[in-house]
Design an enzyme around this catalytic site. Sequence first.
Site, PDB file in Angstrom:
ATOM      1  CB  ALA A   1      -1.901   7.317  -3.760  1.00 30.37           C
TER       2      ALA A   1
ATOM      3  N   GLY B   1       0.869  -1.320  -0.046  1.00 30.15           N
ATOM      4  CA  GLY B   1      -0.134   0.058  -0.032  1.00 30.15           C
ATOM      5  C   GLY B   1       0.764   1.330  -0.101  1.00 30.15           C
ATOM      6  CG  ASN B   2      -0.313   4.754  -1.352  1.00 27.05           C
ATOM      7  OD1 ASN B   2      -0.997   5.561  -0.855  1.00 27.05           O
ATOM      8  ND2 ASN B   2      -0.660   3.947  -2.700  1.00 27.05           N
ATOM      9  CG  HIS B   3       2.941   6.441   3.831  1.00 23.40           C
ATOM     10  ND1 HIS B   3       2.678   5.828   4.884  1.00 23.40           N
ATOM     11  CD2 HIS B   3       4.372   6.332   3.384  1.00 23.40           C
ATOM     12  CE1 HIS B   3       3.892   5.234   5.198  1.00 23.40           C
ATOM     13  NE2 HIS B   3       4.827   5.492   4.371  1.00 23.40           N
TER      14      HIS B   3
END
Length: 402
Positions: A279, A212-214
């Site tokens: 994102a 995943g990402n932030h």
Amino acid sequence: MSVLSGKKVLLGISGGIAAYKSPQIVRSLISSGAEVQVIMTPAAKDFVTPLTLSTVSNRPVYDAFTEESHDNPIWNDHVAFGKWADIFLIAPATSNTLSAMVHAKCNNLLIATYLSSTCPVYIAPAMDLDMYAHPANQQNIEQLKKIGKKVLPVGEGFLASGLQGKGRMLEPEEIVSYLSEDIKAQQPLFGKKVMITAGPTYEPIDPVRFIGNHSSGKMGFALAEEALQMGAEVIIISGPTGLTASADIDRFNVTTAQEMYDRVIDLFKDVDIAIAAAAVADFKPHKIESQKIKKDRLMQSITLAPTKDILAEMGSRKRENQYLLGFALETQDEHENALKKLRSKNLDAIVLNSLNDPGAGFSSDHNKITLIHKNEKSISFELKPKTEVAKYILSQILTHHA
Ligand code: CTP
């Protein structure tokens, strides 16, 4: 959030039997998020008490040019009331009040305030059927409409005289929804459908772990709320975030890039404006393990496969009258990389975010952006709260997408 939220509404009550319903108008406006200041004619006090109205509005109620209860009477500044208001609603408006409004007969505080106000005025007439049908009243109503005042229709039914017919004031809920609909119809994005992708996507490795990402989703959600405030019909397709959206926003929760792709492609054909603020993970594990990978099973690498580029797919399907805006998150050669994305994904504009800008970034409440249009003209904004940034982006879309 209602369009009346945060609006300052001046409610002018004149002396007809329908005035007994005015506390309900106050309640309904307040529950839509409006602030309400009541002023009333002396005659209205025979039908509803100032105490009731001040209790429900949580403000003093004014009915005279001065406060006589004081040793040194205080002037109730009708000019200030007029300037304070975003909206002036006169309900009920009796035959006498309509006539005074047309002829500038400034014999009470309500009329003086009406004559001093510059905000939009809504008038809800209330009278008996023959009075309402009388040419003198119909002419007054026409006259008020001619000078841009909004005269609401009347209701039909049982009247105080015992007669049945047209002349009743609309019910409080009908008045408030008339106001809301009318305000909505004047908003710049009214009639437009706006779809926004937001948040991260999670690409599962096994039932426990993911790539995943932030991304917090804050920018996408701020855009959705602002588009709603501007009168649009809003759809948000959100990856996993802890954010809430207004009930009027059509929200679809997704987890993976593939789920986001499927939902976006299904809805894209019907939208006027699409904004890709998500994102999206660019890669996903080639194979999702069905059982949790135990740590003693040494894992040296995960074989990855690319996800579908949702924005590029929208760009290839885009019709003439659709507007497509993407985001570019860059750490180097920012402007050049953003331009490449703008062209390769067939966008109308791209918002460049640089992770090199202090204070801007994934989970921050602030953002610093440069917006590049397809004609390559660009505008840079200072670091601002994401809610402000959303306003700028949407106002740029408005100027470039009729
Ligand atoms: N985007 C998308 N689907 C993807 C990847 C990106 O819709 N699979 C969208 C993002 O929502 C954003 C834009 O494409 O609006 C650019 O995303 P970004 O991560 O900056 O760039 P990428 O296209 O993924 O390219 P790179 O990671 O190489 O910079």
